[in-house]
Design an enzyme around this catalytic site. Sequence first.
Site, mmCIF file in Angstrom:
data_model
loop_
_atom_site.group_PDB
_atom_site.id
_atom_site.type_symbol
_atom_site.label_atom_id
_atom_site.label_comp_id
_atom_site.label_asym_id
_atom_site.label_seq_id
_atom_site.Cartn_x
_atom_site.Cartn_y
_atom_site.Cartn_z
ATOM 1 N N CYS A 54 -6.759 -8.870 3.467
ATOM 2 C CA CYS A 54 -8.003 -8.094 3.603
ATOM 3 C C CYS A 54 -9.222 -8.972 3.875
ATOM 4 C CB CYS A 54 -8.245 -7.256 2.344
ATOM 5 S SG CYS A 54 -7.147 -5.841 2.186
ATOM 6 N N THR A 109 -2.612 -4.318 9.542
ATOM 7 C CA THR A 109 -3.483 -4.517 10.700
ATOM 8 C C THR A 109 -3.948 -5.975 10.688
ATOM 9 O OG1 THR A 109 -5.218 -3.492 9.345
ATOM 10 C CG2 THR A 109 -4.291 -2.163 11.107
ATOM 11 N N ASP A 137 10.228 3.087 6.753
ATOM 12 C CA ASP A 137 9.915 1.706 7.124
ATOM 13 C C ASP A 137 10.903 1.269 8.197
ATOM 14 O OD1 ASP A 137 8.158 -0.641 5.457
ATOM 15 O OD2 ASP A 137 9.665 -1.369 6.868
ATOM 16 N N THR A 168 -6.653 -0.692 7.439
ATOM 17 C CA THR A 168 -8.019 -1.124 7.723
ATOM 18 C C THR A 168 -8.207 -1.335 9.218
ATOM 19 O OG1 THR A 168 -8.133 -2.228 5.585
ATOM 20 C CG2 THR A 168 -9.787 -2.852 7.227
ATOM 21 N N ARG A 177 14.218 -3.660 3.577
ATOM 22 C CA ARG A 177 13.243 -3.127 2.634
ATOM 23 C C ARG A 177 13.711 -1.777 2.093
ATOM 24 N NH1 ARG A 177 9.657 -3.791 -1.367
ATOM 25 N NH2 ARG A 177 7.762 -2.537 -1.156
ATOM 26 N N ARG A 189 0.914 -13.556 2.441
ATOM 27 C CA ARG A 189 0.282 -13.220 3.717
ATOM 28 C C ARG A 189 -1.083 -13.891 3.876
ATOM 29 N NH1 ARG A 189 0.113 -6.875 3.489
ATOM 30 N NH2 ARG A 189 -0.308 -7.405 1.315
ATOM 31 N N VAL A 222 0.819 -1.205 0.000
ATOM 32 C CA VAL A 222 0.000 0.000 0.000
ATOM 33 C C VAL A 222 0.857 1.263 0.000
ATOM 34 C CG1 VAL A 222 -1.729 1.328 1.285
ATOM 35 C CG2 VAL A 222 -1.909 -1.164 1.162
#
Length: 415
Positions: free
Chosen positions: A259, A84, A31, A119, A36, A330, A12
């Site tokens: 999600c 999240t 980050d 979220t 990364r 994930r 994102v």
Amino acid sequence: MDKIAVIGLGYVGLPLAVEFSKIGTSVVGFDIAQWRVNELQSGTDRTLETSDEDLKLAIDQGIVFSTDMESLQDCNIYIVTVPTPIDRYKKPDLTPLLKASESVGKVLSEGDIVIYESTVYPGATEEDCVPILERESGLKYNSGFFCGYSPERINPGDKEHTVTKILKVTSGSTPEIGKRVDELYKSIITAGTHLAPSIKVAEAAKVIENSQRDINIAFVNELSMIFSRLGIDTDEVLKAAGTKWNFLNFKPGLVGGHCIGIDPYYLAHKAQEVGYNPEIILAGRRLNDNMGTYVANQVIKLMIKRGLKVEGAKTLILGITFKENVPDIRNSRVIDVIQELQDFGCAVDVYDPWADPKEVKHEYSLDLIKDPDFSSYEAVVLAVSHREFDNLELDNQIIFDIKSKLDKDKVSGRL
């Protein structure tokens, strides 16, 4: 002139940071993972959400990637895009969000705006995050600093509906801040924006988007179980029903990812907190969470019917990512199929040309194989419909097609 800090450089955050940088905005991408940041500084994005060309353009435009909080000191807009997840008890785990809020609070200045994209359940921004921002900054909410909420709608692997081409819901902690947040996103979102009347409305809108999809997929998963007992092909039923103009086109399958398999638990948690037990939402989650076990049991039944010895049966799983043509592992529910087959005593190999073997080993303690010899397996489970599996040449082994990707005459079973 705004200077934007994007906190969290995953699926994102990175595309968002790159798009703001491309229009000449001063951007710091932050980050906590040094590997990364090093990767992005070298011009490579392993998530494949940002092209090397776009990343290079952003670097040329002056985007800064950093793990150093000092780099955030002179920013005035902070966009938080951290994960999240849920914990082992399927309860919301706000740890990344709260730690990010602590970090941002330490560098907040008078008049700054903190926008959350992660979220959450309705109320989380103002009830959970704002108190931390106030404590760490010493500033008061809606006088010293302000907040916004604009939920992410990234669809990993989708090169058509990219971040700028998906209509963006925006909101602010005051009407004036709402307009400012909306204008900020309008500067990069070509699909337009929708300014919600409050942060809670925007939070609720996001969490029900994926809850609705989850419930619809649970419905067709249940249909698949029913039609299997009736000897009817589910895919053929859905094609027939889909000829009606208002029929919703959902397919049965495993429901994972960052999600759809998680967000309903956030809404359920908040509902239970205010004294309501969300029966439909949780029923859908229970059914979808059990699909991996159901698939494995179907494979075992096919083995038994063919007279194969289940103990030690060589079984190949095709795909471990949570969806096709992405490297994202994930919350992949393919692991449920694998573990159930292993519990039956099957010798399970996993092949996925998209997944990073090191990530799979770390996350699921599995070693991916390379170049499988299909003829050596008693059973093959097509779990993820990567494009590399379009022209599989399989022998006479049991083939279970979770995604209904293969010709039905060539498979032993499918959802």
